[in-house]
Design a protein around this motif. Sequence first.
Motif, PDB file in Angstrom:
ATOM      1  N   ARG A 113       0.866  -1.184   0.000  1.00  0.00           N
ATOM      2  CA  ARG A 113       0.000   0.000   0.000  1.00  0.00           C
ATOM      3  C   ARG A 113       0.902   1.233   0.000  1.00  0.00           C
ATOM      4  O   ARG A 113       1.920   1.266   0.711  1.00  0.00           O
ATOM      5  CB  ARG A 113      -0.901   0.004   1.242  1.00  0.00           C
ATOM      6  CG  ARG A 113      -1.939  -1.104   1.234  1.00  0.00           C
ATOM      7  CD  ARG A 113      -2.916  -0.950   2.375  1.00  0.00           C
ATOM      8  NE  ARG A 113      -3.855  -2.076   2.378  1.00  0.00           N
ATOM      9  CZ  ARG A 113      -4.982  -2.123   3.102  1.00  0.00           C
ATOM     10  NH1 ARG A 113      -5.295  -1.123   3.901  1.00  0.00           N
ATOM     11  NH2 ARG A 113      -5.782  -3.168   3.043  1.00  0.00           N
ATOM     12  N   GLU A 114       0.480   2.234  -0.760  1.00  0.00           N
ATOM     13  CA  GLU A 114       1.316   3.438  -0.884  1.00  0.00           C
ATOM     14  C   GLU A 114       1.683   4.011   0.488  1.00  0.00           C
ATOM     15  O   GLU A 114       2.814   4.443   0.710  1.00  0.00           O
ATOM     16  CB  GLU A 114       0.565   4.481  -1.716  1.00  0.00           C
ATOM     17  CG  GLU A 114       1.448   5.497  -2.382  1.00  0.00           C
ATOM     18  CD  GLU A 114       0.684   6.263  -3.467  1.00  0.00           C
ATOM     19  OE1 GLU A 114      -0.419   6.763  -3.178  1.00  0.00           O
ATOM     20  OE2 GLU A 114       1.202   6.325  -4.595  1.00  0.00           O
ATOM     21  N   PRO A 131       3.127   3.234  -9.420  1.00  0.00           N
ATOM     22  CA  PRO A 131       1.888   2.970  -8.686  1.00  0.00           C
ATOM     23  C   PRO A 131       0.857   2.236  -9.543  1.00  0.00           C
ATOM     24  O   PRO A 131       0.798   2.439 -10.749  1.00  0.00           O
ATOM     25  CB  PRO A 131       1.376   4.369  -8.326  1.00  0.00           C
ATOM     26  CG  PRO A 131       2.356   5.346  -8.834  1.00  0.00           C
ATOM     27  CD  PRO A 131       3.359   4.649  -9.678  1.00  0.00           C
ATOM     28  N   TYR A 132       0.108   1.346  -8.917  1.00  0.00           N
ATOM     29  CA  TYR A 132      -1.017   0.674  -9.571  1.00  0.00           C
ATOM     30  C   TYR A 132      -2.147   0.559  -8.556  1.00  0.00           C
ATOM     31  O   TYR A 132      -1.920   0.549  -7.347  1.00  0.00           O
ATOM     32  CB  TYR A 132      -0.617  -0.691 -10.135  1.00  0.00           C
ATOM     33  CG  TYR A 132       0.109  -1.604  -9.174  1.00  0.00           C
ATOM     34  CD1 TYR A 132       1.503  -1.586  -9.082  1.00  0.00           C
ATOM     35  CD2 TYR A 132      -0.578  -2.484  -8.353  1.00  0.00           C
ATOM     36  CE1 TYR A 132       2.174  -2.409  -8.206  1.00  0.00           C
ATOM     37  CE2 TYR A 132       0.088  -3.325  -7.473  1.00  0.00           C
ATOM     38  CZ  TYR A 132       1.465  -3.279  -7.399  1.00  0.00           C
ATOM     39  OH  TYR A 132       2.134  -4.097  -6.520  1.00  0.00           O
ATOM     40  N   ASP A 133      -3.350   0.486  -9.094  1.00  0.00           N
ATOM     41  CA  ASP A 133      -4.525   0.487  -8.217  1.00  0.00           C
ATOM     42  C   ASP A 133      -5.006  -0.920  -7.934  1.00  0.00           C
ATOM     43  O   ASP A 133      -5.026  -1.760  -8.827  1.00  0.00           O
ATOM     44  CB  ASP A 133      -5.648   1.304  -8.860  1.00  0.00           C
ATOM     45  CG  ASP A 133      -6.768   1.558  -7.875  1.00  0.00           C
ATOM     46  OD1 ASP A 133      -6.485   2.165  -6.821  1.00  0.00           O
ATOM     47  OD2 ASP A 133      -7.905   1.148  -8.147  1.00  0.00           O
ATOM     48  N   PRO A 139      -4.047   2.782  -4.065  1.00  0.00           N
ATOM     49  CA  PRO A 139      -2.772   2.693  -4.782  1.00  0.00           C
ATOM     50  C   PRO A 139      -1.735   1.830  -4.061  1.00  0.00           C
ATOM     51  O   PRO A 139      -1.608   1.861  -2.846  1.00  0.00           O
ATOM     52  CB  PRO A 139      -2.303   4.147  -4.861  1.00  0.00           C
ATOM     53  CG  PRO A 139      -3.053   4.866  -3.790  1.00  0.00           C
ATOM     54  CD  PRO A 139      -4.315   4.119  -3.543  1.00  0.00           C
ATOM     55  N   HIS A 140      -1.011   1.048  -4.862  1.00  0.00           N
ATOM     56  CA  HIS A 140       0.050   0.172  -4.360  1.00  0.00           C
ATOM     57  C   HIS A 140       1.309   0.367  -5.200  1.00  0.00           C
ATOM     58  O   HIS A 140       1.248   0.865  -6.330  1.00  0.00           O
ATOM     59  CB  HIS A 140      -0.362  -1.297  -4.466  1.00  0.00           C
ATOM     60  CG  HIS A 140      -1.379  -1.733  -3.466  1.00  0.00           C
ATOM     61  ND1 HIS A 140      -2.680  -1.282  -3.474  1.00  0.00           N
ATOM     62  CD2 HIS A 140      -1.290  -2.590  -2.414  1.00  0.00           C
ATOM     63  CE1 HIS A 140      -3.349  -1.841  -2.466  1.00  0.00           C
ATOM     64  NE2 HIS A 140      -2.527  -2.634  -1.821  1.00  0.00           N
ATOM     65  N   LEU A 141       2.437  -0.072  -4.660  1.00  0.00           N
ATOM     66  CA  LEU A 141       3.670  -0.152  -5.428  1.00  0.00           C
ATOM     67  C   LEU A 141       4.281  -1.528  -5.213  1.00  0.00           C
ATOM     68  O   LEU A 141       4.202  -2.077  -4.098  1.00  0.00           O
ATOM     69  CB  LEU A 141       4.678   0.920  -5.003  1.00  0.00           C
ATOM     70  CG  LEU A 141       4.327   2.339  -5.473  1.00  0.00           C
ATOM     71  CD1 LEU A 141       3.506   3.063  -4.440  1.00  0.00           C
ATOM     72  CD2 LEU A 141       5.579   3.118  -5.813  1.00  0.00           C
TER      73      LEU A 141
END
Length: 150
Positions: A113-114, A131-133, A139-141
């Motif tokens: 999680r961001e 980042p991706y959802d 948003p996550h990385l």
Amino acid sequence: MSSTALTVEEVPVGVVLPLRSAVLRGGGPAGMAGDDDPATVHLAARTPDGAVVGVVRLAPAPCPWHAARAPWQLRGMATDPAARGTGAGRALVDAGLALVAARGGDLVWCDAREVAVGFYERTGFTVVTGPYDKPGIGPHLGMLVELPGR
Ligand SMILES: CC(C)(COP(=O)(O)OP(=O)(O)OC[C@H]1O[C@@H](n2cnc3c(N)ncnc32)[C@H](O)[C@@H]1OP(=O)(O)O)[C@@H](O)C(=O)NCCC(=O)NCCS
């Protein structure tokens, strides 16, 4: 609470579900595919009185971003809000990485999680994606840490 007073041990999935649910699922169902696989490991950090203040899961899984001989995924990382910043999260990651290395793993990855990226960076992980959802979560990385060979 001192982090030195914490113990981390492998536990049955039922021990991790209440905190996973409260912190990561808003109190809702918290089971994840693979929770009962024999290779999946659940860890809990406890205070001396036995209270569970942190949980995490590690399981063998292909890494989406990096070639590895024996990759594992870290999921379900959660600490009790009342215990944040006292070392429970670090204790769980340290124990998890040591356990994976002892079982022959050479890489651990996670969808971070961001808001937790700084935590994972502090515990040895590196950001390897943009980042991706994740629908419904945010948003996550992608992050990973390579483990020293045995
Ligand atoms: C992220 C989380 C697991 C961190 O747990 P914690 O028990 O507070 O972590 P620790 O006390 O062991 O902190 C270790 C280090 O990371 C730092 N840190 C902790 N959370 C951080 C954050 N969100 N951002 C940046 N740094 C953070 C601490 O300051 C500490 O730094 P230090 O090395 O200078 O001492 C916890 O905040 C949590 O459960 N958050 C909600 C659920 C979540 O986002 N889980 C991750 C899903 S991918």
